[in-house]
Scaffold this motif. Structure first.
Motif, mmCIF file in Angstrom:
data_model
loop_
_atom_site.group_PDB
_atom_site.id
_atom_site.type_symbol
_atom_site.label_atom_id
_atom_site.label_comp_id
_atom_site.label_asym_id
_atom_site.label_seq_id
_atom_site.Cartn_x
_atom_site.Cartn_y
_atom_site.Cartn_z
ATOM 1 N N TYR A 240 0.859 -1.182 0.000
ATOM 2 C CA TYR A 240 0.000 0.000 0.000
ATOM 3 C C TYR A 240 0.894 1.230 0.000
ATOM 4 C CZ TYR A 240 -3.837 -3.113 1.398
ATOM 5 O OH TYR A 240 -4.775 -4.118 1.451
ATOM 6 N N ARG A 242 1.073 5.496 0.371
ATOM 7 C CA ARG A 242 0.481 6.804 0.651
ATOM 8 C C ARG A 242 1.337 7.829 -0.077
ATOM 9 N NH1 ARG A 242 -0.346 8.690 6.744
ATOM 10 N NH2 ARG A 242 1.936 8.911 6.657
ATOM 11 N N ASP A 246 -1.481 12.580 0.084
ATOM 12 C CA ASP A 246 -2.620 11.703 0.379
ATOM 13 C C ASP A 246 -2.741 11.482 1.882
ATOM 14 O OD1 ASP A 246 -3.352 11.484 -2.236
ATOM 15 O OD2 ASP A 246 -2.667 9.420 -2.500
ATOM 16 N N ALA A 248 -4.404 8.522 2.982
ATOM 17 C CA ALA A 248 -4.601 7.088 3.180
ATOM 18 C C ALA A 248 -3.606 6.309 2.340
ATOM 19 C CB ALA A 248 -6.024 6.685 2.812
ATOM 20 N N PHE A 249 -3.327 5.089 2.791
ATOM 21 C CA PHE A 249 -2.505 4.157 2.027
ATOM 22 C C PHE A 249 -3.414 3.404 1.052
ATOM 23 C CE2 PHE A 249 -0.026 4.899 5.822
ATOM 24 C CZ PHE A 249 1.285 4.922 5.368
ATOM 25 N N LYS A 250 -3.111 3.468 -0.233
ATOM 26 C CA LYS A 250 -3.950 2.858 -1.257
ATOM 27 C C LYS A 250 -3.253 1.633 -1.854
ATOM 28 C CE LYS A 250 -6.159 7.258 -2.344
ATOM 29 N NZ LYS A 250 -6.431 8.289 -3.377
ATOM 30 N N SER A 281 -8.213 -5.215 1.698
ATOM 31 C CA SER A 281 -8.918 -3.980 1.387
ATOM 32 C C SER A 281 -8.119 -3.188 0.350
ATOM 33 C CB SER A 281 -9.111 -3.140 2.655
ATOM 34 O OG SER A 281 -7.853 -2.724 3.153
ATOM 35 N N LEU A 282 -8.782 -2.245 -0.286
ATOM 36 C CA LEU A 282 -8.118 -1.416 -1.275
ATOM 37 C C LEU A 282 -7.536 -0.148 -0.681
ATOM 38 C CD1 LEU A 282 -10.638 -1.749 -4.259
ATOM 39 C CD2 LEU A 282 -8.445 -2.905 -3.955
ATOM 40 N N GLU A 283 -7.751 0.041 0.632
ATOM 41 C CA GLU A 283 -7.236 1.237 1.286
ATOM 42 C C GLU A 283 -7.016 0.959 2.764
ATOM 43 O OE1 GLU A 283 -9.310 5.441 2.083
ATOM 44 O OE2 GLU A 283 -8.854 5.132 -0.054
#
Length: 285
Positions: A240, A242, A246, A248-250, A281-283
């Protein structure tokens, strides 16, 4: 047969649709598993033809290669009351094996899998593929001859070993703190990186280090968080990112690693498209 999660998923659906459509032709006393494998094999052969995917040459990348989540392999493990079911052996689901057999013409690939993985007889294989027994045996011999240049593999543990998981944990910790030296210490000198569906290939630390330097440039690239997982019975890391600015970590990528003699010998890097299938999860907050 297909070396692609999404293609295999489509083929499973097609298999059961065909089975339902032709259910009146299922004879009492017939082995249901064998009947479904026959339908599935032909669904895969049709898929290969429809996608017009020619076998890659030796050493070429399989651009349609995708990882398969171990959590789904665990779900299909046969219970004790199904003695005729075949356990998915690690050496037949690893990315290296899937890549190697894609070099084979589709029908040879089918014969090889039915004979060597599912352990069907020559007669059963010939019947499933509507071949003569001599033709099935000939296809098997040609398939084995094509693959004979690949290094022989010993039987592997069913799941990643404790040593492999510990190495993955150290690799993740080094990556999270952007520690180049600690990361390099975990890699073999001849480490190899591929990124299907891209054709890019990086061999050796000299080619790998510039990738690492760019990834760990926090001001330009951002901050990383990695989670351990597993794919194709190999350790894997879900990354992930960030990016600067940003909050959030995506989801960014999935690295499946091959360990040889206690160090990482290969990274196969995929995009984040299959994160949900891995239960990821995606984020991240």
């Amino acid at each position: 047969m297909l070396a692609s999660f999404t293609d295999a998923d489509d083929a499973v659906q097609e298999t059961f649709l065909r089975a339902w459509k032709h259910r009146d032709g299922f004879e009492a006393g017939t082995n249901a598993r064998a009947w479904l494998y026959k339908i599935a094999t032909n669904a895969c052969l049709d898929a290969v033809r429809q996608r017009n995917r020619r076998p890659p040459s030796a050493g070429a990348e399989v651009l349609w290669l995708q990882p398969y989540p171990d959590r789904l392999l665990d779900e299909i493990a046969p219970p004790d009351e199904q003695p005729d079911a075949v356990v998915v052996a690690r050496e037949t689901i690893e990315l290296a094996y899937l890549t190697a057999i894609q070099m084979l013409p589709a029908r040879q690939r089918a014969v090889l899998l039915l004979r060597d993985v599912l352990e069907w007889s020559a007669a059963e294989t010939a019947e499933a593929l509507e071949l003569t027994v001599p033709a099935a045996n000939s296809a098997l011999q040609r398939a084995r001859a094509t693959l004979k240049s690949a290094p022989e593999r010993d039987a592997m543990p069913a799941v990643p070993t404790g040593e492999e998981r510990a190495l993955l944990d150290r690799l993740i910790a080094a990556h999270d703190r952007a520690d180049v030296a600690a990361t390099v210490a975990l890699l073999r000198e001849d480490v190899r990186v591929t990124m299907p569906p891209l054709t890019a290939e990086y061999r050796g630390l000299a080619e790998f280090l510039p990738l690492l330097d760019r990834a760990f440039d926090l001001a330009a690239t951002g901050e990383w968080r990695l989670l351990p997982t597993s794919a194709n019975r190999l350790p894997a890391a879900a990354s992930y990112l960030r990016a600067p600015g940003d909050t959030a970590f995506k989801a960014f990528k999935l690295d499946v690693i091959q360990v040889v003699d206690g160090r990482v010998a290969e990274f196969t890097t995929f995009g984040a498209g299959l994160f949900p299938q891995f239960g990821l999860s995606l984020e991240l907050a």
